[in-house]
Design a protein around this motif. Structure first.
Motif, mmCIF file in Angstrom:
data_model
loop_
_atom_site.group_PDB
_atom_site.id
_atom_site.type_symbol
_atom_site.label_atom_id
_atom_site.label_comp_id
_atom_site.label_asym_id
_atom_site.label_seq_id
_atom_site.Cartn_x
_atom_site.Cartn_y
_atom_site.Cartn_z
ATOM 1 N N TYR A 39 0.858 -1.185 0.000
ATOM 2 C CA TYR A 39 0.000 0.000 0.000
ATOM 3 C C TYR A 39 0.896 1.238 0.000
ATOM 4 N N GLY A 40 0.671 2.114 -0.950
ATOM 5 C CA GLY A 40 1.425 3.354 -1.039
ATOM 6 C C GLY A 40 2.787 3.190 -1.703
ATOM 7 N N GLU A 41 3.403 4.337 -2.052
ATOM 8 C CA GLU A 41 4.714 4.347 -2.703
ATOM 9 C C GLU A 41 5.781 4.797 -1.708
ATOM 10 N N CYS A 42 6.910 4.076 -1.698
ATOM 11 C CA CYS A 42 7.979 4.367 -0.742
ATOM 12 C C CYS A 42 9.225 4.948 -1.385
ATOM 13 N N GLN A 43 9.386 4.742 -2.671
ATOM 14 C CA GLN A 43 10.633 5.167 -3.315
ATOM 15 C C GLN A 43 10.350 5.506 -4.768
ATOM 16 N N CYS A 87 -6.139 -1.884 -2.430
ATOM 17 C CA CYS A 87 -4.779 -2.088 -1.930
ATOM 18 C C CYS A 87 -3.821 -1.084 -2.553
ATOM 19 N N CYS A 88 -4.366 -0.047 -3.188
ATOM 20 C CA CYS A 88 -3.527 0.989 -3.795
ATOM 21 C C CYS A 88 -3.944 2.353 -3.290
ATOM 22 N N SER A 89 -2.982 3.218 -3.098
ATOM 23 C CA SER A 89 -3.258 4.603 -2.735
ATOM 24 C C SER A 89 -3.552 5.401 -3.993
ATOM 25 N N SER A 90 -3.972 6.641 -3.830
ATOM 26 C CA SER A 90 -4.257 7.488 -4.996
ATOM 27 C C SER A 90 -2.997 7.720 -5.825
ATOM 28 N N THR A 91 -1.825 7.808 -5.175
ATOM 29 C CA THR A 91 -0.581 8.009 -5.929
ATOM 30 C C THR A 91 -0.213 6.762 -6.716
ATOM 31 N N GLN A 92 -0.448 5.585 -6.160
ATOM 32 C CA GLN A 92 -0.201 4.353 -6.907
ATOM 33 C C GLN A 92 -1.096 4.267 -8.136
ATOM 34 N N LEU A 93 -2.341 4.686 -7.972
ATOM 35 C CA LEU A 93 -3.275 4.653 -9.087
ATOM 36 C C LEU A 93 -2.843 5.622 -10.185
ATOM 37 N N THR A 94 -2.359 6.799 -9.779
ATOM 38 C CA THR A 94 -1.848 7.767 -10.753
ATOM 39 C C THR A 94 -0.651 7.201 -11.504
ATOM 40 N N THR A 95 0.247 6.550 -10.773
ATOM 41 C CA THR A 95 1.419 5.940 -11.407
ATOM 42 C C THR A 95 0.995 4.863 -12.399
ATOM 43 N N MET A 96 0.006 4.045 -12.040
ATOM 44 C CA MET A 96 -0.473 3.009 -12.945
ATOM 45 C C MET A 96 -1.023 3.633 -14.226
ATOM 46 N N GLU A 97 -1.789 4.718 -14.071
ATOM 47 C CA GLU A 97 -2.341 5.403 -15.240
ATOM 48 C C GLU A 97 -1.225 5.903 -16.147
ATOM 49 N N GLN A 98 -0.204 6.478 -15.572
ATOM 50 C CA GLN A 98 0.917 6.974 -16.368
ATOM 51 C C GLN A 98 1.644 5.828 -17.080
ATOM 52 N N ASN A 99 1.791 4.715 -16.370
ATOM 53 C CA ASN A 99 2.475 3.567 -16.958
ATOM 54 C C ASN A 99 1.673 2.920 -18.083
ATOM 55 N N MET A 100 0.372 3.181 -18.123
ATOM 56 C CA MET A 100 -0.477 2.614 -19.161
ATOM 57 C C MET A 100 -0.531 3.491 -20.405
ATOM 58 N N GLY A 101 0.241 4.590 -20.439
ATOM 59 C CA GLY A 101 0.172 5.528 -21.560
ATOM 60 C C GLY A 101 0.449 4.881 -22.896
ATOM 61 N N PHE A 117 -6.407 -5.884 -21.008
ATOM 62 C CA PHE A 117 -5.022 -5.558 -20.692
ATOM 63 C C PHE A 117 -4.937 -4.817 -19.360
ATOM 64 N N LEU A 118 -5.833 -3.849 -19.158
ATOM 65 C CA LEU A 118 -5.860 -3.103 -17.899
ATOM 66 C C LEU A 118 -6.136 -4.018 -16.711
ATOM 67 N N ASN A 119 -6.952 -5.035 -16.929
ATOM 68 C CA ASN A 119 -7.312 -5.932 -15.840
ATOM 69 C C ASN A 119 -6.100 -6.599 -15.212
ATOM 70 N N ILE A 120 -5.063 -6.853 -16.032
ATOM 71 C CA ILE A 120 -3.831 -7.439 -15.502
ATOM 72 C C ILE A 120 -3.293 -6.559 -14.378
ATOM 73 N N PHE A 121 -3.247 -5.260 -14.649
ATOM 74 C CA PHE A 121 -2.582 -4.331 -13.733
ATOM 75 C C PHE A 121 -3.527 -3.759 -12.684
ATOM 76 N N CYS A 122 -4.831 -3.681 -13.003
ATOM 77 C CA CYS A 122 -5.794 -3.286 -11.969
ATOM 78 C C CYS A 122 -5.819 -4.332 -10.852
ATOM 79 N N SER A 123 -5.859 -5.610 -11.255
ATOM 80 C CA SER A 123 -5.881 -6.690 -10.271
ATOM 81 C C SER A 123 -4.589 -6.718 -9.474
ATOM 82 N N LEU A 124 -3.467 -6.531 -10.151
ATOM 83 C CA LEU A 124 -2.173 -6.519 -9.479
ATOM 84 C C LEU A 124 -2.055 -5.356 -8.505
ATOM 85 N N THR A 125 -2.468 -4.185 -8.918
ATOM 86 C CA THR A 125 -2.198 -2.961 -8.166
ATOM 87 C C THR A 125 -3.210 -2.676 -7.074
#
Length: 507
Positions: A39-43, A87-101, A117-125
């Motif tokens: 949960y959340g981003e540390c680095q 299991c993801c914070s708002s910042t993790q969700l933003t990062t996922m969106e950026q990574n899906m560009g 395709f998104l389901n792979i990473f929505c489920s993971l994240t």
């Protein structure tokens, strides 16, 4: 009452034991449903991106309105309104969106593929029951000593993996009409498989994945001795020939399987949608000696741009629309009557509009729609313009919602979809087209109609013979004369398919 008092200690003991048993059962059931592994981003200083914090606990409420909106857009299966747990914070969700560009740019044209395709990473994240099929394989510590996730194991059923892959394997890139899967797979499209695609997506060597993801594709539980046993994720994959949500099904170009569901319907089209004898008047337009390119900047939050050939310059599009409008306004005299195109054209449906196969039909021959631009609220960047609409309509020409902020239809004024292969030609990809083709479908059903059509064709030929413009070169053809070689047979085949698509949409 006396009996109850005498037996109450016994029942009290039974009741307490029952409550304890029930409580333990609930704990075990919740444990079986899983919890979070992070949960959340540390680095955020790794060369490839941000790392997530190790967290072994229950999912947390997502309350940020912007994050909820983003979750609804990208992971609708996890959205539960104000009761949403992730299991993801708002910042993790933003990062996922950026990574899906990149994936969005390549796959968005086929909504079911992109959703799978998104389901792979929505489920993971973000899945609140993440630990049922994802486990932390290796950990590390950030500069503050907080444990971070360095790699994970991810179990997935063959049914979902193969379904996801099949829905995406034929999607082509807008810029080159080559399979998009070759970019995402790390192998040529012919050598790609579901497992190879997942392995490449999960490898940090691809330059985009910040931590390792080891996909285990099988239909039985997968175990890491001494760590965990994972039950494979088995979300349903939507076939490319089916619609997803409010979006249209993928185009035939991106999903050849669409042809199979259509096949049983096509033999009945001649009965249900009578097709008279007809004539085709065609106009072939090029732009002389102009190699300038039109730069199109991707709408935020995506970074980058693409180029279109000079034909797609907005000024040239207006010149083309002006020419087409003048042709539609041509009149002729036959047997003492004034004949217009509307009198002799084939009408696609009951709205009375002529069937015209033209790129301009994506904007319904409307100059205001071509000029329309939507800015963000601060006017810092363009959210959508005519090229964004064109890209969307090229992907799904039968869409009634282009999935941009315009929410505009791609259907022509006559109600039929315009196949991009009929109107944009002579380039390795549609963005590099050097030729526009406009086709007017004219009735030829009986002697009287034919003679009226011939009279209009004569006026059409006279107009174009005397037409000149320093900005465009034109060739044209009619039933009886031609200054251009044009593929009538392909128009017949694809227009028939377009009409069958319209019929299926209506019923």
């Amino acid at each position: 009452m006396a009996i109850y008092q005498e037996l109450s200690p016994y029942y009290a003991t039974v009741f307490v034991l029952a409550v304890i048993f029930s409580f333990n059962q609930k704990i075990n059931a919740d444990a079986d449903r899983g919890h979070c592994i992070w949960y959340g981003e540390c680095q955020d200083v790794t060369p490839r991106g941000k790392l997530n914090c190790v967290y072994n606990g229950p999912a947390k409420p997502m309350t940020d309105p912007k994050a909820l909106s983003r979750l609804l857009q990208y992971c609708p299966q996890l959205y539960a309104g104000n009761s949403t747990l992730t299991c993801c914070s708002s910042t993790q969700l933003t990062t996922m969106e950026q990574n899906m560009g990149l994936a969005r740019e390549l796959l968005y044209r086929c909504s079911s593929c992109f959703y799978n395709f998104l389901n792979i990473f929505c489920s993971l994240t973000c899945d609140p029951h993440q630990s049922t099929y994802v486990g932390v394989k290796t950990k590390g510590n950030n500069d503050k000593g907080v444990p971070t996730v360095l790699s994970v194991d991810y179990a997935m059923t063959t049914t979902f993996a193969n379904g996801m892959y099949k829905s995406c394997k034929d999607v082509v890139m807008p810029s080159s009409n080559q399979p998009a899967i070759s970019v995402l797979c790390g192998h040529p499209a012919d050598d790609c498989t579901a497992k190879r695609l997942l392995d490449y997506l999960g490898s940090p060597s691809n330059g985009r994945t910040p931590f390792g993801i080891d996909f285990h594709v099988q239909d039985t539980p997968w175990s890491s001795p001494g760590l965990y046993t994972l039950n494979p994720m088995n979300t349903t994959a939507v076939p490319c020939y089916e619609t997803f949500g409010n979006f249209s099904a993928c185009s035939n170009q991106d999903c050849p399987a669409i042809s199979s569901p259509l096949t049983p319907t096509l033999p009945n089209i001649s009965v249900l949608y009578p097709w008279p004898e007809y004539r085709i008047e065609q106009l072939v337009v090029t732009r002389p000696a102009n190699d300038t390119r039109v730069k199109h900047v991707f709408p935020a939050p995506y970074v980058g741009f693409s180029y279109f050939s000079s034909l797609f310059d907005k000024g040239f599009m207006h010149l083309l629309l002006d020419l087409q409008s003048k042709i539609q306004g041509i009149t002729a005299n036959y047997n003492g009557k004034t004949i217009t195109l509307d009198d002799i054209c084939f009408h696609g449906n009951t709205n009375g509009s002529c069937v015209i196969v033209s790129i301009l039909e994506y904007w319904q021959n409307n100059e205001t729609r071509i000029d329309e631009v939507i800015w963000d609220e601060y006017r810092f960047y363009v959210e959508a313009d005519y090229l964004d609409h064109l890209i969307a309509c090229h992907h799904t020409p039968n869409a009634t919602n282009d999935r941009t902020v315009f929410n505009s239809t791609c259907l022509s004024t006559s109600g039929i979809p315009v196949d991009p292969r009929l109107v944009m030609r002579d380039g390795p990809g549609y963005t590099e087209s050097r030729t526009f083709v406009i086709s007017f479908i004219v009735k030829n059903s009986n002697k009287e109609v034919t003679r009226a059509a011939e009279a209009w064709e004569k006026a059409y030929t006279n107009f174009l013979t005397n037409f000149s413009s320093p900005n465009m070169t034109i060739k044209f053809s009619t039933k009886v004369s031609s200054s251009a070689t044009v593929p009538h047979s392909s128009v017949i085949t694809l227009l028939t398919f377009a009409l069958s698509t319209l019929f299926i949409r209506k019923f």
